[in-house]
Design a protein around this motif. Structure first.
Motif, PDB file in Angstrom:
ATOM      1  N   THR A   1      -7.176   2.130  67.933  1.00  0.00           N
ATOM      2  CA  THR A   1      -7.255   3.338  68.313  1.00  0.00           C
ATOM      3  C   THR A   1      -5.929   4.466  66.818  1.00  0.00           C
ATOM      4  O   THR A   1      -5.655   2.911  66.617  1.00  0.00           O
ATOM      5  CB  THR A   1      -5.527   4.179  69.435  1.00  0.00           C
ATOM      6  OG1 THR A   1      -5.016   3.957  69.853  1.00  0.00           O
ATOM      7  CG2 THR A   1      -6.955   4.255  70.162  1.00  0.00           C
ATOM      8  N   GLY A   2      -6.474   5.082  66.112  1.00  0.00           N
ATOM      9  CA  GLY A   2      -5.500   5.607  65.351  1.00  0.00           C
ATOM     10  C   GLY A   2      -6.998   5.640  64.459  1.00  0.00           C
ATOM     11  O   GLY A   2      -7.569   4.991  64.079  1.00  0.00           O
ATOM     12  N   GLY A   3      -6.634   5.919  63.820  1.00  0.00           N
ATOM     13  CA  GLY A   3      -6.880   7.052  62.105  1.00  0.00           C
ATOM     14  C   GLY A   3      -7.211   6.456  60.845  1.00  0.00           C
ATOM     15  O   GLY A   3      -5.345   5.337  60.703  1.00  0.00           O
TER      16      GLY A   3
ATOM     17  N   PHE B   1       4.059   7.801  68.522  1.00  0.00           N
ATOM     18  CA  PHE B   1       3.939   7.626  68.028  1.00  0.00           C
ATOM     19  C   PHE B   1       5.612   8.199  66.748  1.00  0.00           C
ATOM     20  O   PHE B   1       5.533   7.084  66.348  1.00  0.00           O
ATOM     21  CB  PHE B   1       2.137   7.420  66.953  1.00  0.00           C
ATOM     22  CG  PHE B   1       2.889   6.517  65.838  1.00  0.00           C
ATOM     23  CD1 PHE B   1       3.882   5.193  65.951  1.00  0.00           C
ATOM     24  CD2 PHE B   1       1.671   6.958  64.809  1.00  0.00           C
ATOM     25  CE1 PHE B   1       3.380   4.605  65.059  1.00  0.00           C
ATOM     26  CE2 PHE B   1       2.434   5.579  64.256  1.00  0.00           C
ATOM     27  CZ  PHE B   1       2.294   4.339  64.023  1.00  0.00           C
ATOM     28  N   ARG B   2       5.502   9.089  66.253  1.00  0.00           N
ATOM     29  CA  ARG B   2       6.914   9.715  65.885  1.00  0.00           C
ATOM     30  C   ARG B   2       8.147   9.361  67.028  1.00  0.00           C
ATOM     31  O   ARG B   2       8.354   9.209  65.695  1.00  0.00           O
ATOM     32  CB  ARG B   2       6.317  12.133  66.394  1.00  0.00           C
ATOM     33  CG  ARG B   2       7.854  12.263  65.134  1.00  0.00           C
ATOM     34  CD  ARG B   2       7.693  12.170  64.392  1.00  0.00           C
ATOM     35  NE  ARG B   2       9.288  12.663  64.044  1.00  0.00           N
ATOM     36  CZ  ARG B   2       9.959  13.678  63.725  1.00  0.00           C
ATOM     37  NH1 ARG B   2       8.677  14.956  63.234  1.00  0.00           N
ATOM     38  NH2 ARG B   2      10.751  14.000  63.364  1.00  0.00           N
TER      39      ARG B   2
ATOM     40  N   SER C   1      -1.455   4.136  72.312  1.00  0.00           N
ATOM     41  CA  SER C   1      -1.882   4.424  70.981  1.00  0.00           C
ATOM     42  C   SER C   1      -0.994   5.310  70.490  1.00  0.00           C
ATOM     43  O   SER C   1      -0.018   5.881  70.318  1.00  0.00           O
ATOM     44  CB  SER C   1      -2.786   5.877  71.571  1.00  0.00           C
ATOM     45  OG  SER C   1      -3.382   6.703  70.529  1.00  0.00           O
ATOM     46  N   PRO C   2      -1.628   4.554  68.789  1.00  0.00           N
ATOM     47  CA  PRO C   2      -0.160   4.667  67.750  1.00  0.00           C
ATOM     48  C   PRO C   2      -1.297   6.395  67.045  1.00  0.00           C
ATOM     49  O   PRO C   2      -1.490   7.103  66.239  1.00  0.00           O
ATOM     50  CB  PRO C   2      -0.060   3.722  66.738  1.00  0.00           C
ATOM     51  CG  PRO C   2      -1.418   3.637  67.050  1.00  0.00           C
ATOM     52  CD  PRO C   2      -1.711   3.120  68.187  1.00  0.00           C
ATOM     53  N   VAL C   3      -0.504   7.300  68.081  1.00  0.00           N
ATOM     54  CA  VAL C   3      -1.170   8.671  67.440  1.00  0.00           C
ATOM     55  C   VAL C   3      -0.254   9.775  68.068  1.00  0.00           C
ATOM     56  O   VAL C   3       0.844   9.375  68.676  1.00  0.00           O
ATOM     57  CB  VAL C   3      -2.404   9.181  67.330  1.00  0.00           C
ATOM     58  CG1 VAL C   3      -3.929   7.984  66.880  1.00  0.00           C
ATOM     59  CG2 VAL C   3      -2.884   8.773  69.289  1.00  0.00           C
TER      60      VAL C   3
END
Length: 398
Positions: A64-66, A39-40, A33-35
């Motif tokens: 996933t991710g907005g 991701f950071r 998930s790139p959140v």
């Protein structure tokens, strides 16, 4: 035979292979998930590794991710020579994993990594399975795993926990190095999974020099701030309940800002309304943390579980006043016994909120100084240690 080693922000003291002393690497980061913090962490590593001259790429989930995360990917992608490849990766184990994994494996093979670095439970399994399959096909990537909490959040006595920890034990045999982001994470792995057979190191998350610049509080700032995913693991419900208890203890209205996205958002809005906050709690979508820090005087991290959350490091580096639960690696930042730490319980959090409001200047004075944080949690220290781990993990026969 490999020798396990673990040292704070430093790789194991094993000899470098002759061909691992330098040169460009092809590095692929694999995660679901790139959140959030994973991701950071990956973005920080990508920036440092690209600046060091390496070819870097990402493969992650496409579902996933907005909008905020999409903007981060769009800004990052042009700088990555191996690109950003997104493909569906389901969160839970299921029959759909077979199709998703087959598709992801094809993408990774095309990227031809020297280093395949898996982050989180799903990314860690993919990276190690794919790396092993590639070795069987003639490619020889180093298989690196960073848990980032992941499956370690499950209780060992639950059916789900037993399944995940059995997978972790199996995957350990196909791992060239495990990177832990906190001593807590390492100890939890040893307790729930067992001492790793693979070499392992402790390398703390790192911050860039710009993140140590103070952030000013805006005019008409709220009393308290929450930043994070809108899910129970991160404790937004505890934050709202604690705010209500503090309001009742003090006998006056309090205000708050809650920043973040997630499936639980509407439920937390209803919780705030039912407790009579109305517009005194503002809900804002995910945004860069430094843009949010100044929206309130005191920040609260009410997590029920963590590994080593970036948001704690970022807030302290920016000179913010912070209350945090004593979970995961958070006490390693503050120091055990810090009055800023509390249990993940609404009543305990409320008591600390009240003490912070009673004398905000004195409470701020107990925060760890930025100079100390810079020495322990610098991005340059993190990136250098991880690159050395990569090079020690490259097969000698490359």
């Amino acid at each position: 035979m490999s020798v396990n080693a673990c040292s704070e922000a430093s790789p194991p003291q094993t000899p470098l292979p002759a061909q691992a002393g330098g040169g460009k690497l092809r590095i692929v980061h694999c995660f679901r998930s790139p959140v959030g913090g994973i991701f950071r962490h990956v973005r920080d590593l990508c920036d440092a590794q690209r600046a060091a001259g390496h070819d870097v790429g990402i493969i992650c989930d496409s579902t996933t991710g907005g909008d905020y995360e999409a903007s981060l990917i769009a800004a990052l992608e042009p700088s990555l020579s191996l690109g950003v490849r997104r493909t569906p990766m389901q969160r839970h184990i299921g029959i759909g994993d077979l199709t998703a994994a087959r598709r992801a494996y094809g993408v990774v093979r095309e990227m031809r990594p020297d280093v395949l670095h898996g982050h989180g439970a799903k990314g860690g399994v993919y990276a190690r399975v794919f790396g092993t399959m590639m070795r069987m096909a003639g490619q020889r990537p180093a298989r690196i795993y960073s848990p980032h909490g992941g499956s370690l959040h499950y209780a060992a006595e639950t059916a789900t926990g037993r399944v995940f920890f059995a997978i972790e034990r199996l995957m350990d045999r196909f791992t060239d190095h495990i990177l832990f982001v906190s001593d807590y994470e390492k100890r939890t792995f040893e307790q729930k999974v067992g001492k790793p057979r693979a070499p392992f190191s402790l390398v703390y998350n790192g911050l860039t020099p710009a993140e140590f610049e103070p952030v000013r509080t805006v005019g008409n700032a709220a009393d308290f701030l929450y930043i994070g995913m809108m899910r129970d693991l991160k404790g937004p419900d505890l934050f709202i309940d604690a705010l209500a208890l503090t309001r009742d203890l003090l006998g006056r209205d309090l205000t708050a800002v809650m920043v973040g996205d997630g499936a639980g958002l509407e439920g937390y809005r209803r919780q705030a309304d039912e407790l009579g906050f109305g517009e005194r709690i503002r809900f804002l979508p995910a945004m860069p943390a430094r843009e949010a820090f100044g929206l309130a005087r005191i920040m609260v991290v009410p997590s029920r579980a963590e590994a080593m959350p970036y948001i704690v490091l970022e807030a302290l580096a920016a000179g913010r006043t912070l209350i945090a639960t004593a979970v995961g690696g958070i006490p390693e930042v503050f120091g055990a016994g810090s009055p800023a730490l509390t249990e993940p319980d609404a009543g305990a959090i409320a008591g600390t909120m009240q003490r912070a409001l009673d004398d905000e200047r004195a409470f701020h004075a107990i925060m760890p100084p930025p100079e100390e944080l810079r020495a322990r949690f610098g991005a340059d220290v993190m990136a250098k240690a991880i690159e050395t781990v990569y090079r020690t993990s490259l097969p000698i026969t490359r």
